[in-house]
Design an enzyme around this catalytic site. Structure first.
Site, PDB file in Angstrom:
ATOM      1  CG  ASP A  21      -0.249   0.018   2.545  1.00  0.00           C
ATOM      2  OD1 ASP A  21      -0.829   0.545   3.516  1.00  0.00           O
ATOM      3  OD2 ASP A  21       0.901  -0.465   2.646  1.00  0.00           O
ATOM      4  CG  ASP A  67       4.094   0.110   1.716  1.00  0.00           C
ATOM      5  OD1 ASP A  67       3.965   1.032   2.544  1.00  0.00           O
ATOM      6  OD2 ASP A  67       3.379  -0.899   1.727  1.00  0.00           O
ATOM      7  CB  VAL A  89       4.506  -4.841   3.495  1.00  0.00           C
ATOM      8  CG1 VAL A  89       5.566  -5.920   3.673  1.00  0.00           C
ATOM      9  CG2 VAL A  89       4.535  -4.314   2.057  1.00  0.00           C
ATOM     10  CG  HIS A 110       6.611  -0.332  10.189  1.00  0.00           C
ATOM     11  ND1 HIS A 110       6.579  -0.561  11.560  1.00  0.00           N
ATOM     12  CD2 HIS A 110       6.278   0.975  10.025  1.00  0.00           C
ATOM     13  CE1 HIS A 110       6.230   0.555  12.182  1.00  0.00           C
ATOM     14  NE2 HIS A 110       6.057   1.498  11.295  1.00  0.00           N
ATOM     15  CG  ASP A 111       5.845  -2.050   4.774  1.00  0.00           C
ATOM     16  OD1 ASP A 111       5.289  -1.201   4.053  1.00  0.00           O
ATOM     17  OD2 ASP A 111       5.317  -2.519   5.805  1.00  0.00           O
TER      18      ASP A 111
END
Ligand code: RIB
Ligand code: CA
Length: 307
Positions: free
Chosen positions: A9, A14, A122, A237-238
């Site tokens: 997304d 990302d 993710v 994060h991803d």
């Protein structure tokens, strides 16, 4: 060589996950599927096309679900901005998205080569859940799902829930209950991946449009995390989910039963992780616990050097 499909997304982290997945020699990025999440689908799709164009990543991109399965749509402009990628500017698209729907592509690709493909979502799990609903055989044809989402500790969109799960709890419930081999890279892990200043400076020293874009994204993303969460640096994060697909020794995991709260209330969208095995329920996920930062950061920076 692990063959992967990234489900995104596209937002800031990302974008960095796409760059790592496309660059690392031990992965073959077969395709990217896109879903609404950080921003509406139109924007997450455009951001994905733009990142691939700038980095000259020539893989098929498939547009997926524009809305969650059941709940009202939530997006994350506070962190990812109105565009989903801050104020970054991009060249003309290298290729346009495919005509086939992401859900149909995931089903077709995995059934054509059972056991060959790893799915790395993710983002909210709407695309995967729809694929599992439409084709029940899918769970037996996927090598593994490595997802960024959830937490056994605190949430980040509510005190109880992490964004990717909160954005579509019913979808997450379907995926966690599917029986597919599953690794959950949650906030407990990804909050160990806050970009240190020396890493940001190392990226800044790489003279390439891709590295300079990442510097720009980190400045924008970092400021948002400072304002919203009071974090000293932004967690990518991803990228952690892709890093695990590359080298499972980078991340220590613990098998647990994970249930998703889908009743509305304070804990709506929480991944309820049975860390101590209290329920006696069989584990349905390997949950990420600790990150080997000493090897994680060079992996990410070296991938950026390859563009
Ligand atoms: O909670 C972090 C997750 O939500 C990441 O995937 C980020 O891109 C957002 O989608
Ligand atoms: Ca994401």
């Amino acid at each position: 060589m692990r063959r992967v499909i990234l489900d995104v997304d596209t937002g800031h982290d990302d974008a960095m996950a796409i760059l790592l997945a496309a660059a690392h020699p031990s992965l073959k990025l077969e395709a990217i599927t896109v879903v609404a999440g950080n921003q509406v689908l139109e924007k997450t799709l455009a951001n994905t096309v733009n990142i691939c164009s700038l980095a000259r990543i020539d893989v098929p991109i498939y547009a997926g679900m524009a809305q969650p399965l059941v709940r009202d749509q939530v997006i994350s402009p506070a962190i990812h901005g109105d565009s989903g990628l801050g104020s970054a500017v991009f060249p003309a698209p290298l290729r346009e998205p495919e005509d086939e729907h992401a859900v149909d592509f995931i089903i077709r690709a995995c059934l054509a080569e059972p056991g060959e493909l790893t799915l790395i979502p993710v983002a909210p799990l709407t695309n995967l859940a729809m694929a599992f609903l439409k084709e029940p055989r899918l769970k037996d044809c996927v090598r593994e799902v490595i997802l960024m989402g959830g937490a056994y500790g605190l949430g980040n969109y509510t005190p109880a829930a992490e964004f990717n799960i909160f954005a579509d709890p019913e979808a997450a419930k379907i995926v966690f209950e599917s029986g597919v081999p599953l690794t959950m890279i949650g906030l407990d892990l990804t909050h160990q991946a806050m970009v240190p200043p020396e890493v940001r400076e190392e990226i800044r020293s790489i003279q390439s449009p891709v590295a300079q874009l990442v510097v720009e994204l980190l400045e924008d993303y970092g400021e948002a995390y400072r304002q919203v969460m009071g974090f000293p640096a932004p967690p990518i994060h991803d990228v952690c989910a892709v890093a695990y697909a590359i080298d499972q020794t980078l991340i220590e995991t613990k098998p647990m039963h994970v249930a998703v709260e889908t009743t509305r209330g304070l804990c709506f969208g929480r991944t309820v992780c049975d860390f101590y095995g209290i329920t006696g329920k069989a584990p349905n996920a390997n949950v990420a616990v600790s990150l080997d930062q000493a090897r994680f950061w060079p992996l990410f920076v070296n991938a950026l050097r390859s563009y």
